[in-house]
Motif scaffolding. Structure first.
Motif, PDB file in Angstrom:
ATOM      1  N   LEU A  46       0.849  -1.183   0.000  1.00  0.00           N
ATOM      2  CA  LEU A  46       0.000   0.000   0.000  1.00  0.00           C
ATOM      3  C   LEU A  46       0.889   1.239   0.000  1.00  0.00           C
ATOM      4  O   LEU A  46       1.814   1.350   0.803  1.00  0.00           O
ATOM      5  CB  LEU A  46      -0.910   0.010   1.235  1.00  0.00           C
ATOM      6  N   THR A  47       0.608   2.144  -0.926  1.00  0.00           N
ATOM      7  CA  THR A  47       1.358   3.388  -1.003  1.00  0.00           C
ATOM      8  C   THR A  47       0.390   4.556  -1.080  1.00  0.00           C
ATOM      9  O   THR A  47      -0.810   4.359  -1.259  1.00  0.00           O
ATOM     10  CB  THR A  47       2.346   3.370  -2.203  1.00  0.00           C
ATOM     11  N   GLY A  48       0.911   5.747  -0.925  1.00  0.00           N
ATOM     12  CA  GLY A  48       0.086   6.944  -0.967  1.00  0.00           C
ATOM     13  C   GLY A  48       0.564   7.946   0.065  1.00  0.00           C
ATOM     14  O   GLY A  48       1.495   7.661   0.827  1.00  0.00           O
ATOM     15  N   MET A  49      -0.078   9.087   0.070  1.00  0.00           N
ATOM     16  CA  MET A  49       0.323  10.159   0.975  1.00  0.00           C
ATOM     17  C   MET A  49       0.226   9.722   2.437  1.00  0.00           C
ATOM     18  O   MET A  49      -0.560   8.837   2.783  1.00  0.00           O
ATOM     19  CB  MET A  49      -0.585  11.385   0.772  1.00  0.00           C
ATOM     20  N   MET A  50       1.007  10.377   3.276  1.00  0.00           N
ATOM     21  CA  MET A  50       0.913  10.113   4.715  1.00  0.00           C
ATOM     22  C   MET A  50      -0.512  10.421   5.160  1.00  0.00           C
ATOM     23  O   MET A  50      -1.125  11.378   4.695  1.00  0.00           O
ATOM     24  CB  MET A  50       1.923  10.968   5.475  1.00  0.00           C
ATOM     25  N   GLY A  51      -1.040   9.563   6.011  1.00  0.00           N
ATOM     26  CA  GLY A  51      -2.370   9.812   6.551  1.00  0.00           C
ATOM     27  C   GLY A  51      -3.543   9.325   5.716  1.00  0.00           C
ATOM     28  O   GLY A  51      -4.683   9.560   6.083  1.00  0.00           O
ATOM     29  N   VAL A  52      -3.280   8.634   4.594  1.00  0.00           N
ATOM     30  CA  VAL A  52      -4.412   8.171   3.778  1.00  0.00           C
ATOM     31  C   VAL A  52      -5.075   6.932   4.383  1.00  0.00           C
ATOM     32  O   VAL A  52      -6.179   6.580   4.005  1.00  0.00           O
ATOM     33  CB  VAL A  52      -4.048   7.850   2.296  1.00  0.00           C
ATOM     34  N   GLY A  53      -4.378   6.269   5.284  1.00  0.00           N
ATOM     35  CA  GLY A  53      -4.961   5.078   5.909  1.00  0.00           C
ATOM     36  C   GLY A  53      -4.269   3.787   5.519  1.00  0.00           C
ATOM     37  O   GLY A  53      -4.849   2.706   5.628  1.00  0.00           O
ATOM     38  N   LYS A  54      -3.020   3.866   5.072  1.00  0.00           N
ATOM     39  CA  LYS A  54      -2.293   2.659   4.645  1.00  0.00           C
ATOM     40  C   LYS A  54      -2.200   1.637   5.779  1.00  0.00           C
ATOM     41  O   LYS A  54      -2.425   0.450   5.556  1.00  0.00           O
ATOM     42  CB  LYS A  54      -0.885   3.022   4.141  1.00  0.00           C
ATOM     43  N   SER A  55      -1.888   2.096   6.982  1.00  0.00           N
ATOM     44  CA  SER A  55      -1.750   1.173   8.122  1.00  0.00           C
ATOM     45  C   SER A  55      -3.095   0.573   8.518  1.00  0.00           C
ATOM     46  O   SER A  55      -3.202  -0.634   8.745  1.00  0.00           O
ATOM     47  CB  SER A  55      -1.134   1.890   9.321  1.00  0.00           C
TER      48      SER A  55
ATOM     49  N   ILE B  97       3.887  18.669  -1.754  1.00  0.00           N
ATOM     50  CA  ILE B  97       4.327  17.270  -1.636  1.00  0.00           C
ATOM     51  C   ILE B  97       3.511  16.385  -2.579  1.00  0.00           C
ATOM     52  O   ILE B  97       4.051  15.540  -3.292  1.00  0.00           O
ATOM     53  CB  ILE B  97       4.215  16.767  -0.170  1.00  0.00           C
ATOM     54  N   TYR B  98       2.198  16.598  -2.599  1.00  0.00           N
ATOM     55  CA  TYR B  98       1.329  15.798  -3.454  1.00  0.00           C
ATOM     56  C   TYR B  98       1.671  15.993  -4.933  1.00  0.00           C
ATOM     57  O   TYR B  98       1.751  15.021  -5.684  1.00  0.00           O
ATOM     58  CB  TYR B  98      -0.146  16.136  -3.196  1.00  0.00           C
ATOM     59  N   GLN B  99       1.886  17.228  -5.347  1.00  0.00           N
ATOM     60  CA  GLN B  99       2.248  17.505  -6.745  1.00  0.00           C
ATOM     61  C   GLN B  99       3.526  16.770  -7.130  1.00  0.00           C
ATOM     62  O   GLN B  99       3.640  16.230  -8.229  1.00  0.00           O
ATOM     63  CB  GLN B  99       2.411  19.021  -7.008  1.00  0.00           C
ATOM     64  N   LEU B 100       4.480  16.742  -6.212  1.00  0.00           N
ATOM     65  CA  LEU B 100       5.752  16.063  -6.485  1.00  0.00           C
ATOM     66  C   LEU B 100       5.592  14.546  -6.546  1.00  0.00           C
ATOM     67  O   LEU B 100       6.326  13.872  -7.254  1.00  0.00           O
ATOM     68  CB  LEU B 100       6.780  16.404  -5.397  1.00  0.00           C
TER      69      LEU B 100
END
Length: 168
Positions: free
Chosen positions: A7-16, A133-136
């Motif tokens: 699982l990948t994605g921005m911090m805080g998206v709920g991966k854990s 950060i998201y744009q990058l």
């Protein structure tokens, strides 16, 4: 032997959170790379950033993530920036099934306001930082095998959706 599910994605998206639920459903191990790093260093990610800097953290993250990715039949939550690392990303795309969990930026920013554990975010410039950060990262996140827009879905629906993709 099934490939590991990343699982990948921005911090805080709920991966854990999603990762734990998926592992339970699949009856396999769940590994949160950030938690392994914190255990290894005996301090929080935020503290590692403060004490040793981002460069040190990224090197450590690469070493630990590459070791974890070798495991089979495991659900793995990468840290928000891990997939940006070319070595990690190549290994994931070659040997695992990867899913980008995507959440609306305004929703994410709201989550960050109530959580102080994010080392890359400056509370005073939160909106701008998150958007930058998201744009990058979004172009790189989009290289994952699958993308799930989690905005109007419950945790259960997200898990179900990933299971369908993973098992086919």
């Amino acid at each position: 032997m099934k490939k590991s599910l990343i699982l990948t994605g921005m911090m805080g998206v709920g991966k854990s959170t999603i990762g734990r639920l998926l592992a339970k459903r699949l009856k396999v191990r769940f590994i949160d790379v950030d938690k392994v790093i914190e255990k290894n260093q005996k301090k929080s990610i935020k503290k590692i950033f403060q004490d040793n800097g981002e460069k040190y953290f990224r090197k450590l993250e690469e070493k630990i993530a590459l070791k974890i990715i070798k495991k089979r039949e495991t659900v793995i939550a990468l840290g928000g920036g891990a997939f940006i690392n070319e070595n990690i990303r190549k290994k994931v795309l070659k040997s695992c099934v990867s899913v980008w969990l995507k959440v609306n930026l305004d929703k994410l920013i709201k989550r960050y306001r109530t959580n102080n554990r994010r080392p890359l975010l400056n509370k005073t410039k939160l909106d701008a930082d998150v958007r930058k950060i998201y744009q990058l990262r979004k172009k790189i996140y989009s290289l994952a095998n699958f993308k799930i827009s989690c905005d109007n879905m419950s945790k259960t629906q997200i898990v179900e959706r990933i299971l369908v993709l993973y098992e086919n």
